[in-house]
Design an enzyme around this catalytic site. Structure first.
Site, PDB file in Angstrom:
ATOM      1  N   ASN A   9      28.420  37.829  13.137  1.00  0.00           N
ATOM      2  CA  ASN A   9      27.804  39.148  13.241  1.00  0.00           C
ATOM      3  C   ASN A   9      28.042  39.856  11.902  1.00  0.00           C
ATOM      4  O   ASN A   9      29.128  40.366  11.648  1.00  0.00           O
ATOM      5  CB  ASN A   9      28.474  39.904  14.406  1.00  0.00           C
ATOM      6  N   ARG A  90      23.870  37.010  14.992  1.00  0.00           N
ATOM      7  CA  ARG A  90      23.341  38.213  15.631  1.00  0.00           C
ATOM      8  C   ARG A  90      22.363  38.860  14.658  1.00  0.00           C
ATOM      9  O   ARG A  90      22.704  39.109  13.500  1.00  0.00           O
ATOM     10  CB  ARG A  90      24.480  39.172  15.942  1.00  0.00           C
ATOM     11  N   HIS A 179      21.069  46.618  21.728  1.00  0.00           N
ATOM     12  CA  HIS A 179      22.149  46.184  22.643  1.00  0.00           C
ATOM     13  C   HIS A 179      21.605  45.237  23.708  1.00  0.00           C
ATOM     14  O   HIS A 179      22.199  45.088  24.779  1.00  0.00           O
ATOM     15  CB  HIS A 179      22.811  47.373  23.386  1.00  0.00           C
ATOM     16  N   ARG A 238      25.813  59.252  16.069  1.00  0.00           N
ATOM     17  CA  ARG A 238      24.352  59.418  16.104  1.00  0.00           C
ATOM     18  C   ARG A 238      23.963  60.518  17.090  1.00  0.00           C
ATOM     19  O   ARG A 238      24.591  60.656  18.150  1.00  0.00           O
ATOM     20  CB  ARG A 238      23.664  58.113  16.520  1.00  0.00           C
ATOM     21  N   GLU A 387      29.036  39.969  24.242  1.00  0.00           N
ATOM     22  CA  GLU A 387      27.860  39.596  23.447  1.00  0.00           C
ATOM     23  C   GLU A 387      28.073  38.250  22.745  1.00  0.00           C
ATOM     24  O   GLU A 387      27.143  37.464  22.617  1.00  0.00           O
ATOM     25  CB  GLU A 387      27.562  40.703  22.421  1.00  0.00           C
TER      26      GLU A 387
END
Ligand code: AMP
Length: 414
Positions: A9, A90, A179, A238, A387
């Site tokens: 990742n 990823r 996600h 965010r 994940e």
């Protein structure tokens, strides 16, 4: 010796990796290289219950991947790099090209490069990671696992924005969602738990990035993130959903460029913008000491989740099998889960089992479980996301298919 698989990742300034032994299907080591490009970069390795931290100046992702390989060899996690048969990468954005993971060939890499405009912070380092690993391991199976893929089943009325149609048809402006790997993992766990494929779920992935997913009959019907991960829930840094005219207004008021505002909305807003703190643990501590901004930020975060649960409950016409909390905050914050469930108990006829809820967190007796009472109309669960496991699973499955088709071809050719 059994095959090894790597999951990679590559973030903008970090590189996370996990190495798996496919014999027993277990993780051998995982690591995280942080602050790539800074003079104070460092990395952590976790293996056999140990945690090792080292500092080393690492100026780019090429060096980071070399460091990773060096550590794998020096610690004898692998004896030869050829033991690595598969690498799962990823990738943030699959655009409308990919609704599932794919073997990376020239065309796939070209598409990932093309999509850099939709993932400008992530794609350059991900492309670098793919290219370097292809050079290092030319015979390994390299697979791209997209964060957007699971959301490709959304109907058009849910992914379109009400802007000129050409913005979609010519510029790709639409909701993609992110996600997806986590939401897919939770969906699969719930399908197994509930013993049926056609599950209807509301998944709350609450980490430093946060998103929710409305799953109808096992597929994504709607999600909170949009063209980019900025939309939807309030997050650590965010802003989530805001009135888009704020951008024009604040550009004039504070003499800021659109690009400066975009950075602020991504990196200096959310919980950080309201309360000067984005880590949920520290924010809770501030709130418990009476800090008004921290209390406000927590309430706003909680309300943004409740609003989407309400929306998704209606989109599923009330036929919700389960609401699930996952990721750092969802898995660990007992009070937030309790507040959310209690705030909706009348409307949705759901009841919290306080004792069970109080016992679920990473540092508690249990890490997962059903936190609603048996007579609750909708079941509520805490499920840790994974994940890495999904990336590994897709990479392994694709590599096995490839192996079988190659050996079939060879047999035929003979
Ligand atoms: P993630 O992005 O999934 O790693 O989640 C990161 C977020 O989870 C941060 O805001 C953390 O403060 C929060 N988090 C991690 N552990 C805990 C905990 N034990 N209690 C509350 N929040 C936590």
């Amino acid at each position: 010796m059994s095959d090894k698989y790597l999951v990679i990742n590559a973030g903008s300034s970090s590189l996370k990796f996990s190495l798996y032994d496919m014999g027993e299907v277990k993780e051998i080591v995982n690591g995280c290289i942080e602050k790539i490009g800074d003079s104070d970069s460092f990395y952590t390795l976790k293996y056999a219950g140990k945690k090792v931290e080292k500092s080393k100046s690492i100026s780019n992702h090429t060096e980071a991947l070399r460091t990773m390989m060096q550590e794998l060899l020096e610690n004898k996690f692998i004896n030869d790099i050829k033991e690595i048969k598969g690498v799962g990468h990823r990738v943030l954005h699959g655009g409308e090209f990919y609704s599932q993971s794919v073997l990376i060939d020239e065309e796939v890499l070209a598409n990932i490069k093309f999509l850099t405009k939709l993932g400008p912070l992530h794609h350059p380092s991900e492309i670098e990671g793919i290219t370097i690993m292809q050079n290092l391991l030319p015979s390994a199976c390299q697979v791209a696992v997209f964060d957007t893929a699971f959301h490709q089943t959304m109907p058009k009325e849910n992914y379109m924005y009400a802007v000129p149609y050409e913005w979609y048809s010519e510029n790709g402006v639409r909701k993609y969602g992110f996600h997806g790997t986590s939401h897919k993992y939770i969906t699969e766990v719930m399908q197994e738990k509930l013993g049926k494929e056609d599950v209807n779920l509301i998944i709350c992935h609450l980490g430093s990035g946060a998103s929710m997913c409305c799953v109808k009959y096992g597929k994504c019907l709607n999600t909170t993130m949009g063209l980019t991960p900025l939309d939807g829930l309030i997050m650590g840094t965010r802003c989530g959903t805001i009135d888009s005219s704020i951008i024009n207004y604040i550009a004039e008021e504070r003499n800021l460029s659109v690009s400066e505002i975009n950075t602020i909305l991504n990196k200096k807003s959310g919980l950080l913008g309201i309360a000067s703190e984005n880590d949920f643990r520290d924010l809770n501590e501030l709130a418990s000491k009476g800090n008004e901004r921290a209390k406000l930020a927590l309430k706003m975060f909680q309300n943004s989740i409740i609003r989407y649960i309400g929306q998704y409950y209606m989109e599923l016409n009330g036929m919700v099998d389960a609401i699930i909390f996952t990721a750092g905050i969802g898995e660990n914050n007992i009070d937030l889960r309790a507040d959310i469930v209690n705030a909706m108990s009348n409307a949705l006829d759901i009841k919290l089992d306080e004792n069970v809820n109080n016992d679920i967190a990473r540092f508690k007796k249990n890490q997962s479980g059903m936190i609603s009472t048996p007579d609750s109309k909708i079941k509520v669960f805490v499920i840790p996301t994974n994940e890495e496991y999904m990336i590994l699973k897709d990479t392994y499955e694709i590599s096995q298919k490839l192996k079988n088709s190659t050996s079939r071809k060879l047999t035929k050719g003979n």
